[in-house]
Design an enzyme around this catalytic site. Structure first.
Site, PDB file in Angstrom:
ATOM      1  N   ARG A   1     -38.369  -0.184  23.276  1.00 39.32           N
ATOM      2  CA  ARG A   1     -39.628  -0.416  22.564  1.00 39.32           C
ATOM      3  C   ARG A   1     -39.536  -1.495  21.475  1.00 39.32           C
ATOM      4  O   ARG A   1     -40.532  -1.876  20.880  1.00 39.32           O
ATOM      5  CB  ARG A   1     -40.155   0.916  21.987  1.00 39.32           C
TER       6      ARG A   1
ATOM      7  N   LYS B   1     -31.026  -2.952  19.861  1.00 41.42           N
ATOM      8  CA  LYS B   1     -31.799  -2.383  18.742  1.00 41.42           C
ATOM      9  C   LYS B   1     -31.019  -2.328  17.433  1.00 41.42           C
ATOM     10  O   LYS B   1     -31.518  -2.739  16.390  1.00 41.42           O
ATOM     11  CB  LYS B   1     -32.287  -0.984  19.125  1.00 41.42           C
TER      12      LYS B   1
ATOM     13  N   ASP C   1     -29.708   4.141  14.704  1.00 42.75           N
ATOM     14  CA  ASP C   1     -31.028   3.534  14.474  1.00 42.75           C
ATOM     15  C   ASP C   1     -31.758   4.173  13.301  1.00 42.75           C
ATOM     16  O   ASP C   1     -32.965   4.047  13.178  1.00 42.75           O
ATOM     17  CB  ASP C   1     -31.880   3.592  15.752  1.00 42.75           C
TER      18      ASP C   1
ATOM     19  N   GLY D   1     -37.698  15.702  17.846  1.00 43.44           N
ATOM     20  CA  GLY D   1     -37.411  17.070  18.278  1.00 43.44           C
ATOM     21  C   GLY D   1     -37.846  18.030  17.176  1.00 43.44           C
ATOM     22  O   GLY D   1     -37.684  17.735  15.993  1.00 43.44           O
TER      23      GLY D   1
ATOM     24  N   TYR E   1     -32.482 -33.122  -4.141  1.00 45.37           N
ATOM     25  CA  TYR E   1     -31.505 -32.477  -3.261  1.00 45.37           C
ATOM     26  C   TYR E   1     -30.128 -32.719  -3.830  1.00 45.37           C
ATOM     27  O   TYR E   1     -29.678 -33.866  -3.932  1.00 45.37           O
ATOM     28  CB  TYR E   1     -31.580 -33.026  -1.819  1.00 45.37           C
TER      29      TYR E   1
HETATM   30  C1  UD1 Z   1     -33.288  12.030  19.413  1.00 48.66           C
HETATM   31  C2  UD1 Z   1     -33.206  13.554  19.385  1.00 48.66           C
HETATM   32  C3  UD1 Z   1     -34.452  14.119  18.718  1.00 48.66           C
HETATM   33  C4  UD1 Z   1     -34.559  13.540  17.330  1.00 48.66           C
HETATM   34  C5  UD1 Z   1     -34.542  12.005  17.344  1.00 48.66           C
HETATM   35  C6  UD1 Z   1     -34.414  11.475  15.939  1.00 48.66           C
HETATM   36  C7  UD1 Z   1     -31.896  14.214  21.336  1.00 48.66           C
HETATM   37  C8  UD1 Z   1     -31.956  14.756  22.693  1.00 48.66           C
HETATM   38  N1  UD1 Z   1     -33.063  14.041  20.722  1.00 48.66           N
HETATM   39  O1  UD1 Z   1     -34.392  11.660  20.221  1.00 48.66           O
HETATM   40  O2  UD1 Z   1     -34.383  15.536  18.661  1.00 48.66           O
HETATM   41  O3  UD1 Z   1     -35.737  14.025  16.701  1.00 48.66           O
HETATM   42  O4  UD1 Z   1     -33.417  11.518  18.081  1.00 48.66           O
HETATM   43  O5  UD1 Z   1     -34.510  10.069  15.926  1.00 48.66           O
HETATM   44  O6  UD1 Z   1     -30.833  13.986  20.804  1.00 48.66           O
HETATM   45  N2  UD1 Z   1     -27.895   7.140  22.313  1.00 48.66           N
HETATM   46  C9  UD1 Z   1     -26.681   6.820  22.884  1.00 48.66           C
HETATM   47  N3  UD1 Z   1     -26.453   7.141  24.181  1.00 48.66           N
HETATM   48  C10 UD1 Z   1     -27.360   7.790  24.937  1.00 48.66           C
HETATM   49  C11 UD1 Z   1     -28.610   8.127  24.350  1.00 48.66           C
HETATM   50  C12 UD1 Z   1     -28.832   7.785  23.031  1.00 48.66           C
HETATM   51  O7  UD1 Z   1     -25.819   6.237  22.228  1.00 48.66           O
HETATM   52  O8  UD1 Z   1     -27.063   8.063  26.103  1.00 48.66           O
HETATM   53  C13 UD1 Z   1     -28.138   6.768  20.911  1.00 48.66           C
HETATM   54  C14 UD1 Z   1     -29.250   5.745  20.754  1.00 48.66           C
HETATM   55  O9  UD1 Z   1     -28.740   4.428  20.778  1.00 48.66           O
HETATM   56  C15 UD1 Z   1     -29.826   6.101  19.391  1.00 48.66           C
HETATM   57  C16 UD1 Z   1     -29.571   7.596  19.267  1.00 48.66           C
HETATM   58  O10 UD1 Z   1     -28.562   7.902  20.196  1.00 48.66           O
HETATM   59  O11 UD1 Z   1     -29.173   5.435  18.340  1.00 48.66           O
HETATM   60  C17 UD1 Z   1     -30.818   8.422  19.536  1.00 48.66           C
HETATM   61  O12 UD1 Z   1     -31.268   8.190  20.850  1.00 48.66           O
HETATM   62  P1  UD1 Z   1     -32.799   8.080  21.233  1.00 48.66           P
HETATM   63  O13 UD1 Z   1     -32.902   7.810  22.670  1.00 48.66           O
HETATM   64  O14 UD1 Z   1     -33.485   7.160  20.289  1.00 48.66           O
HETATM   65  O15 UD1 Z   1     -33.245   9.597  20.980  1.00 48.66           O
HETATM   66  P2  UD1 Z   1     -34.697  10.140  20.721  1.00 48.66           P
HETATM   67  O16 UD1 Z   1     -35.421  10.275  21.987  1.00 48.66           O
HETATM   68  O17 UD1 Z   1     -35.319   9.374  19.609  1.00 48.66           O
HETATM   69 CA    CA Z   2     -34.814   7.450  18.378  1.00 48.08          CA
END
Ligand code: UD1
Ligand code: CA
Length: 439
Positions: free
Chosen positions: A16, A23, A105, A142, A351
């Protein structure tokens, strides 16, 4: 206190953001999102900082090549937050102590909050301490489900939440402090049906099943746990950090005429009674000394300003410039790798690059150091008390001696001895009765 290891999850692409850049390499106030998280983690002096990378991992690693303390773990496919932590588990094989899990992030987290979390964890003997936050608009996060005793039961992801659950305003910001033993439960987590991912949030249910102590810690300022998923949240985070930094400086005696339009990076140092006018940007390891005034729309990058000095309006100090005490740098004056000595003035349109200028020198309007011949850069030296007349070009390498005087419009190509007058002007010729006939 127990030993500490930190895992930062940063493998995601962040679709996004609509960007070629991963990101976590987007910046707020001069530092990448991941950089802010790493800095907060470093204040806890952990044994290890492990960063899980995946999408464009080479770019991410390269941006941190100076941070020798980071251990990188590669997550080939982004199968979810639990899977990401599982990738890091190998690096903690023999580790005994606490593990702090952060998301790369969420850059606004304050070190103080993390320190407090550690204290709460110790006092409550929690095996898993989960941060929570109250959001007016919890969508996207979450939600925290509690039983009638108020104890946490599980975290339900937005996608899987019922309409009643979606009304819950207590959310999971993604900060977990847990005993390293808890990491073993990761293997038990199953893929979610809705998203096909392994959710780290399911660790709560697994830990409770094993009769572990699971506690929550309510983060006092909801702002600091905001995650960034798009450019509009990136701008909002910049604003929050800007306000935090500016308020801290005002509390320490800096005057800001318009803090909303003033951008000071967290690495900058300002001394007491500095006055900052609207639209000023100060970056990098810059420092502004006591009582100095930075007038509107000036930019100071990686430079030092002395005490009682006036910069701007519309001045630009580029990296490695040093402006001494009680000096003046006026409108449309650019300095680069230049030292301007105590009490010296460059008030208008100049300058000054690769120059060393002594004390009490006067640099006239339109002065230019010609420091570049298309291949190499050369130095200009202007000694104490020298007077450079308006519209002068100094063709470097060249030196103007103490109290020397350069006449207006001169092109200086040879050194000027102390006290001498340099002039290279073509003599003026007046042609009488030039006015055209009939006009
Ligand atoms: C996640 C949480 C959610 C919380 C939110 C807060 C889970 C299942 N959900 O959701 O409860 O409210 O963050 O921002 O954990 N990442 C990896 N590898 C992966 C997936 C994600 O390194 O396979 C990292 C992403 O780069 C990011 C972070 O984990 O920095 C969070 O991942 P993201 O996909 O943004 O999770 P959300 O759907 O926002
Ligand atoms: Ca997130």
């Amino acid at each position: 206190m127990k030993k500490l290891a930190v895992i930062i999850l940063a493998a995601g692409k962040g679709e996004r953001m609509v960007s070629d850049r991963p990101k976590v390499l987007h910046h707020i106030l001069g530092k990448s999102l991941l950089g802010h998280v790493v800095s907060a983690a470093q204040t806890l002096h952990p044994e290890k900082i492990i960063v899980v990378v995946g999408h464009k991992s080479d770019d991410v690693k390269k941006a941190f090549e100076k941070e020798a303390s980071i251990e990188w773990v590669f997550q080939e496919q982004q199968l979810g937050t639990a899977h990401a932590v599982l990738c890091a588990k190998q690096s903690l094989k023999d580790f005994e102590g606490e593990v702090l899990i952060l998301y790369g992030d969420a850059p606004l987290l304050r070190a103080e909050t993390l320190k407090e979390m550690r204290e709460v964890s110790e006092k409550s003997h929690a095996d898993l301490l989960l941060a929570t936050a109250h959001f007016q608009q919890p969508s996207g996060y979450g939600r925290i489900l509690r039983n009638h005793h108020g104890k946490i039961q599980e975290i339900v992801e937005e996608k899987e939440a019922s309409s009643d659950e979606k009304k819950i305003q207590e959310v999971n910001p993604g900060i977990y402090l847990l005993d390293a033993q808890i990491l073993h439960f990761l293997d038990k987590i199953e893929k979610s049906i809705a998203k096909g991912e392994y959710y780290l949030t399911d660790i709560v249910v697994e830990a409770l099943k094993q009769k572990k102590v699971v506690e929550t810690y309510l983060v006092p300022h909801e702002d600091e746990v905001k995650g960034i998923n798009n450019k509009s949240q990136l701008a909002e985070a910049t604003q929050i950090l800007q306000k935090r930094i500016n308020e801290a400086w005002m509390a320490k005696g800096v005057t800001m005429v318009s803090p909303e339009t003033t951008f000071i990076e967290s690495s900058v140092i300002l001394e007491v009674d500095v006055i900052v006018h609207p639209g000023v940007v100060i970056t990098g390891n810059s420092k502004v000394g006591k009582g100095s005034e930075i007038l509107a729309y000036s930019v100071i990058e990686e430079s030092i300003v002395g005490n009682g000095t006036r910069i701007g309006p519309f001045a630009h100090l580029r990296p490695a410039s040093v402006v001494g005490d009680e000096a003046h740098v006026g409108n449309f004056v650019e300095l680069k790798k230049t030292t301007l000595g105590k009490g010296s003035k460059a008030n208008h349109l100049a300058y000054l690059g690769d120059a060393v200028i002594g004390e009490k020198a006067n640099i006239g309007a339109g002065t230019i150091t010609c420091n570049y011949d298309g291949e190499k850069k050369f130095q200009t030296i202007i000694e104490d008390g020298a007077f450079i007349g308006s519209d002068t070009q100094l063709v470097a390498p060249v030196k103007v001696g103490k109290k020397a005087y350069v006449g207006s419009g001169t092109t200086v190509t040879k050194d000027v001895p102390d006290g001498a007058l340099a002039l290279s002007r073509i003599e003026q010729k007046n042609i009488p009765n030039w006015k055209k006939k009939g006009k």
